[in-house]
Design an enzyme around this catalytic site. Structure first.
Site, mmCIF file in Angstrom:
data_model
loop_
_atom_site.group_PDB
_atom_site.id
_atom_site.type_symbol
_atom_site.label_atom_id
_atom_site.label_comp_id
_atom_site.label_asym_id
_atom_site.label_seq_id
_atom_site.Cartn_x
_atom_site.Cartn_y
_atom_site.Cartn_z
ATOM 1 N N LYS A 161 -4.173 -10.557 25.225
ATOM 2 C CA LYS A 161 -5.067 -9.485 25.632
ATOM 3 C C LYS A 161 -6.295 -10.167 26.207
ATOM 4 C CE LYS A 161 -8.374 -6.255 24.108
ATOM 5 N NZ LYS A 161 -9.119 -5.696 22.983
ATOM 6 N N GLY B 22 -15.986 -0.089 19.773
ATOM 7 C CA GLY B 22 -16.593 0.230 18.482
ATOM 8 C C GLY B 22 -17.515 1.438 18.483
ATOM 9 N N ALA C 157 -10.277 0.669 23.225
ATOM 10 C CA ALA C 157 -11.694 0.790 22.868
ATOM 11 C C ALA C 157 -12.236 2.198 23.059
ATOM 12 C CB ALA C 157 -12.566 -0.179 23.675
ATOM 13 N N ASN D 40 -9.228 -0.709 16.759
ATOM 14 C CA ASN D 40 -9.486 -1.506 15.558
ATOM 15 C C ASN D 40 -10.518 -0.815 14.667
ATOM 16 O OD1 ASN D 40 -10.014 -5.089 14.986
ATOM 17 N ND2 ASN D 40 -10.103 -3.418 13.558
#
Lengths: 260, 68
Positions: free
Chosen positions: A102, A163, A189, A211
């Site tokens: 990635k 995030g 993301a 994530n």
């Protein structure tokens, strides 16, 4: 419509799950392993970092991951130049013996937006070296097309800053990207909660990578399950074909036989 | 003999890369090594003798998603 025969194919490799998850930010390895398991993900991202040579007491990530079950996708997170990203990919290939990477080249620390100029430079070199490149990019159809044309195996436009949990900020751009490229489009993301992932899939994206949304949720394992369901629900809804949006109502009960 | 490992100056006896990794308690299968900025293929760990002034980078996979 069943989800059978609906595999995600990246560079000739088939995957049943369209959710990809990161391995960062978990409280401990046990929580990470549980969350990944429940998410149903088959591709998991990892970072490449220096081994701590003075303190070898810490457990290693790979002690906890079943490499027969998961495909590791090393990322170049934290790289700000093409050269650093290329170097990281070469190390990742040597550590993991897989060509999948990635590719992420960041532009600045505040936004973590991609530096597309450096990204294109790095992608070109890596593809020439035989890497299977999955680039994290802006939600820019022109850049995505360039990445596809140079031979990237997928494109990974952001939904929102890394995030941030802001969701899919520009669904129209994602839609144009989907019309523009033939390689898989994976939103990477920005996902904050399950509906964000479902929206990406309903738009027709081929997958979602996340994530923080899972690892930093109050209950990461429960959120992993929510994301698993959301990605599948969104994909199913996309394949089912939604009704068009209309301004006014359409009765769903028959008008014939009304008592008044 | 002095070398640099992951940015730190260290003093070691003459060793091969394989021996050095084992002496650090590192499983050579789980890491990647750069010797003086070039990737060192795993097949060469046993035959590569470290020299005075060598710079090693030893990396592995850690948890990471968007930003490590």
């Amino acid at each position: 419509m069943p989800l059978t025969n609906d595999k995600l194919v990246i560079a000739g490799r088939e995957f049943d799950s369209r959710l990809m998850v990161g391995t960062g930010k978990y409280a401990d390895f046990h929580q990470m392993v549980r969350a990944i398991e429940v998410s149903g993900a088959q591709i998991i991202t990892v970072a490449v970092r220096r081994v701590n040579i003075s303190d070898r007491s810490k457990e290693s990530l790979l002690d906890h991951i079943d490499l027969k079950k998961y495909t590791l996708l090393p990322n170049t997170a934290g790289c700000y130049t093409a050269d650093d990203a290329i170097r990281t990919c070469r190390l990742a290939r040597e550590a993991g013996l897989s060509d999948f990477v990635k590719l992420e080249v960041l532009g600045d620390e505040k936004t973590l937006f991609p530096n597309n100029e450096e990204l294109l430079k790095a992608a070109k070199v890596l593809i020439a070296e035989g890497f299977t490149v999955l680039p994290y990019t802006s939600d820019d159809p022109i850049i995505c097309k360039k990445l596809e044309d140079m031979g990237c195996a997928a494109v990974m436009p952001l939904g929102a800053p890394i995030g941030s949990g802001l969701g899919i900020r520009n669904p129209y751009n994602i839609q144009i990207i989907l019309e523009t490229v033939k390689v898989p489009v994976i939103v990477d993301a920005g996902v904050g909660t399950a509906s964000d992932a479902a929206i990406a899939m309903e738009l027709g994206c081929d997958g979602v990578l996340m994530n923080t949304a899972i690892a930093s949720a109050q209950d990461p394992v429960a959120m992993a399950e929510a994301m698993n369901l959301a990605v599948r629900a969104g994909r199913l809804a996309y394949r089912a074909g939604r009704i068009p949006r209309k301004l006014y109502a359409t009765a769903s009960s028959p008008l014939a036989g009304l008592i008044a | 003999m002095n070398i640099t490992t992951n940015g730190e100056a260290v003093s070691i006896d003459p060793l091969t890369v394989q021996q050095y990794l084992v002496s650090l308690g590192i499983d050579p299968r789980r890491v990647a090594v750069e010797l003086n900025m070039d990737i060192l293929p795993k097949a060469q760990y046993e035959t590569t003798l470290l020299k005075e002034g060598d710079a090693l980078e030893i990396v592995h996979f850690v948890g990471g998603g968007a930003r490590g």
